[in-house]
Design an enzyme around this catalytic site. Structure first.
Site, PDB file in Angstrom:
ATOM      1  N   ARG A  45      41.127  41.899  30.451  1.00 14.92           N
ATOM      2  CA  ARG A  45      40.328  42.159  29.277  1.00 14.92           C
ATOM      3  C   ARG A  45      39.092  42.998  29.617  1.00 14.92           C
ATOM      4  O   ARG A  45      38.450  43.539  28.731  1.00 14.92           O
ATOM      5  CB  ARG A  45      39.880  40.806  28.689  1.00 14.92           C
ATOM      6  CG  ARG A  45      40.999  40.089  27.959  1.00 14.92           C
ATOM      7  CD  ARG A  45      40.582  38.712  27.550  1.00 14.92           C
ATOM      8  NE  ARG A  45      41.080  37.758  28.556  1.00 14.92           N
ATOM      9  CZ  ARG A  45      40.818  36.457  28.478  1.00 14.92           C
ATOM     10  NH1 ARG A  45      40.034  35.981  27.526  1.00 14.92           N
ATOM     11  NH2 ARG A  45      41.313  35.617  29.367  1.00 14.92           N
ATOM     12  N   GLU A 101      40.266  50.873  34.337  1.00 14.57           N
ATOM     13  CA  GLU A 101      39.946  49.551  34.892  1.00 14.57           C
ATOM     14  C   GLU A 101      38.435  49.344  34.893  1.00 14.57           C
ATOM     15  O   GLU A 101      37.665  50.304  34.976  1.00 14.57           O
ATOM     16  CB  GLU A 101      40.540  49.468  36.313  1.00 14.57           C
ATOM     17  CG  GLU A 101      40.201  48.239  37.132  1.00 14.57           C
ATOM     18  CD  GLU A 101      40.705  46.922  36.565  1.00 14.57           C
ATOM     19  OE1 GLU A 101      40.438  46.652  35.378  1.00 14.57           O
ATOM     20  OE2 GLU A 101      41.330  46.149  37.320  1.00 14.57           O
ATOM     21  N   ASP A 105      37.866  46.142  43.102  1.00 18.15           N
ATOM     22  CA  ASP A 105      37.173  45.249  44.037  1.00 18.15           C
ATOM     23  C   ASP A 105      38.002  45.196  45.332  1.00 18.15           C
ATOM     24  O   ASP A 105      37.921  46.111  46.147  1.00 18.15           O
ATOM     25  CB  ASP A 105      37.044  43.894  43.336  1.00 18.15           C
ATOM     26  CG  ASP A 105      36.267  42.859  44.113  1.00 18.15           C
ATOM     27  OD1 ASP A 105      35.320  43.203  44.818  1.00 18.15           O
ATOM     28  OD2 ASP A 105      36.616  41.658  44.009  1.00 18.15           O
ATOM     29  N   PHE A 154      28.283  40.133  42.327  1.00 19.86           N
ATOM     30  CA  PHE A 154      29.096  39.751  41.171  1.00 19.86           C
ATOM     31  C   PHE A 154      28.379  40.213  39.911  1.00 19.86           C
ATOM     32  O   PHE A 154      27.221  39.885  39.685  1.00 19.86           O
ATOM     33  CB  PHE A 154      29.334  38.240  41.139  1.00 19.86           C
ATOM     34  CG  PHE A 154      30.494  37.892  40.250  1.00 19.86           C
ATOM     35  CD1 PHE A 154      31.802  37.950  40.740  1.00 19.86           C
ATOM     36  CD2 PHE A 154      30.298  37.562  38.916  1.00 19.86           C
ATOM     37  CE1 PHE A 154      32.885  37.665  39.913  1.00 19.86           C
ATOM     38  CE2 PHE A 154      31.373  37.273  38.087  1.00 19.86           C
ATOM     39  CZ  PHE A 154      32.668  37.326  38.583  1.00 19.86           C
ATOM     40  N   VAL A 155      29.074  41.022  39.107  1.00 22.56           N
ATOM     41  CA  VAL A 155      28.444  41.628  37.938  1.00 22.56           C
ATOM     42  C   VAL A 155      29.103  41.172  36.637  1.00 22.56           C
ATOM     43  O   VAL A 155      30.260  40.740  36.624  1.00 22.56           O
ATOM     44  CB  VAL A 155      28.463  43.177  38.030  1.00 22.56           C
ATOM     45  CG1 VAL A 155      27.629  43.655  39.201  1.00 22.56           C
ATOM     46  CG2 VAL A 155      29.890  43.717  38.117  1.00 22.56           C
ATOM     47  N   ASP A 161      33.191  39.830  32.617  1.00 21.94           N
ATOM     48  CA  ASP A 161      32.790  38.441  32.402  1.00 21.94           C
ATOM     49  C   ASP A 161      32.549  37.657  33.676  1.00 21.94           C
ATOM     50  O   ASP A 161      33.012  38.014  34.760  1.00 21.94           O
ATOM     51  CB  ASP A 161      33.894  37.708  31.638  1.00 21.94           C
ATOM     52  CG  ASP A 161      35.101  37.427  32.543  1.00 21.94           C
ATOM     53  OD1 ASP A 161      35.665  38.387  33.102  1.00 21.94           O
ATOM     54  OD2 ASP A 161      35.461  36.247  32.712  1.00 21.94           O
ATOM     55  N   ARG A 167      30.547  39.106  28.358  1.00 21.74           N
ATOM     56  CA  ARG A 167      31.249  40.385  28.133  1.00 21.74           C
ATOM     57  C   ARG A 167      30.505  41.245  27.116  1.00 21.74           C
ATOM     58  O   ARG A 167      30.652  42.458  27.078  1.00 21.74           O
ATOM     59  CB  ARG A 167      32.657  40.135  27.573  1.00 21.74           C
ATOM     60  CG  ARG A 167      33.624  39.491  28.548  1.00 21.74           C
ATOM     61  CD  ARG A 167      35.039  39.577  27.987  1.00 21.74           C
ATOM     62  NE  ARG A 167      35.977  38.691  28.653  1.00 21.74           N
ATOM     63  CZ  ARG A 167      36.654  39.004  29.756  1.00 21.74           C
ATOM     64  NH1 ARG A 167      36.492  40.178  30.331  1.00 21.74           N
ATOM     65  NH2 ARG A 167      37.495  38.141  30.288  1.00 21.74           N
TER      66      ARG A 167
HETATM   67  P1  IMP Z   1      40.728  43.343  42.601  1.00 25.17           P
HETATM   68  O1  IMP Z   1      42.194  43.102  42.394  1.00 25.17           O
HETATM   69  O2  IMP Z   1      40.146  42.441  43.651  1.00 25.17           O
HETATM   70  O3  IMP Z   1      40.375  44.782  42.832  1.00 25.17           O
HETATM   71  O4  IMP Z   1      39.997  42.829  41.328  1.00 25.17           O
HETATM   72  C1  IMP Z   1      39.899  43.527  40.220  1.00 25.17           C
HETATM   73  C2  IMP Z   1      39.470  42.614  39.083  1.00 25.17           C
HETATM   74  O5  IMP Z   1      38.644  41.529  39.492  1.00 25.17           O
HETATM   75  C3  IMP Z   1      38.648  43.409  38.120  1.00 25.17           C
HETATM   76  O6  IMP Z   1      39.453  43.992  37.143  1.00 25.17           O
HETATM   77  C4  IMP Z   1      37.775  42.360  37.506  1.00 25.17           C
HETATM   78  O7  IMP Z   1      38.415  41.780  36.398  1.00 25.17           O
HETATM   79  C5  IMP Z   1      37.627  41.307  38.563  1.00 25.17           C
HETATM   80  N1  IMP Z   1      36.313  41.438  39.213  1.00 25.17           N
HETATM   81  C6  IMP Z   1      36.040  42.029  40.392  1.00 25.17           C
HETATM   82  N2  IMP Z   1      34.724  41.996  40.658  1.00 25.17           N
HETATM   83  C7  IMP Z   1      34.146  41.382  39.597  1.00 25.17           C
HETATM   84  C8  IMP Z   1      32.783  41.087  39.259  1.00 25.17           C
HETATM   85  O8  IMP Z   1      31.814  41.387  39.979  1.00 25.17           O
HETATM   86  N3  IMP Z   1      32.592  40.476  38.056  1.00 25.17           N
HETATM   87  C9  IMP Z   1      33.617  40.132  37.227  1.00 25.17           C
HETATM   88  N4  IMP Z   1      34.892  40.411  37.493  1.00 25.17           N
HETATM   89  C10 IMP Z   1      35.166  41.025  38.674  1.00 25.17           C
HETATM   90 MG    MG Z   2      40.108  43.083  35.310  1.00 23.70          MG
END
Ligand code: IMP
Ligand code: MG
Length: 179
Positions: A45, A101, A105, A154-155, A161, A167
């Site tokens: 989302r 996206e 992360d 963490f943002v 969210d 959000r």
């Molecule tokens: P990844 O698979 O680890 O790259 O994670 C991607 C997803 O993790 C993003 O689409 C976000 O939904 C969530 N995410 C990563 N960092 C944060 C953050 O700092 N705050 C909130 N959601 C996060």
């Molecule tokens: Mg996401």
């Protein structure tokens, strides 16, 4: 489920986000200039605010679709296993596709989604992330465009969210826990 108390410190203002999206939209228009119809795919989302602002800056014919992949659950830990909870409504074979996206992360989500959509034989597959946490990367993946590179914090806000909260903030802020 109860969560620790926290405050939110602004990291990126609404104004900076808008200016960055305007600049990125010019690059995206150039990349997809020859396209008949672009499918802009928002990852639910977290990207819903970003995709809404981005498509309104694009002077191109666009179709909008959404994909939902599981990621964090309700906490702050990334899950390395990515599952598709909601697939696209449109077929994308031969189409131009832009994946939108919120944050890349560890990279697991983006890598999985690009692999999945790439297998459907789009004509062109590109991706954009509003935020990039390069130092957190566990797999080798990069979005073609990044809004902002941010440190390992963490943002929340602008669609993003913490346990489904915040959000609706118009800016990006970092979460700071207080006792
Ligand atoms: P990844 O698979 O680890 O790259 O994670 C991607 C997803 O993790 C993003 O689409 C976000 O939904 C969530 N995410 C990563 N960092 C944060 C953050 O700092 N705050 C909130 N959601 C996060
Ligand atoms: Mg996401």
């Amino acid at each position: 489920m109860s969560h620790p108390r926290y405050v939110i410190d602004q990291m990126i203002s609404a104004k900076s986000i808008a200016a960055r999206i305007e600049a990125l939209s010019d690059e995206i228009e150039a990349e997809f200039d020859q396209t008949d119809k672009l499918v802009v795919v928002g990852l639910l989302r977290g990207s819903f605010v970003f995709i809404a602002d981005l498509v309104r800056e694009l002077d191109l014919p666009v179709e909008v679709d959404f994909l939902e992949a599981s990621s964090y659950g309700d906490g702050m830990e990334s899950s390395r296993e990515v599952r598709i909870l909601k697939d696209l409504r449109s077929g994308i074979e031969g189409r131009d596709v832009l994946v939108v996206e919120d944050i890349v992360d560890t990279g697991h989500t983006m890598k999985h989604v690009l692999g999945l959509l790439g297998a459907r034989k789009p004509h062109k597959l590109r991706s954009i992330a509003l935020l990039n946490k390069q130092t957190r990367r566990e797999v080798d993946v990069q979005a073609d465009w990044n809004g902002f590179d941010i440190p390992d914090e963490f943002v929340v806000g602008y669609g993003i969210d913490y346990a489904q909260r915040d959000r609706n903030l118009p800016y990006i802020g970092k979460v700071r826990f207080i006792d």
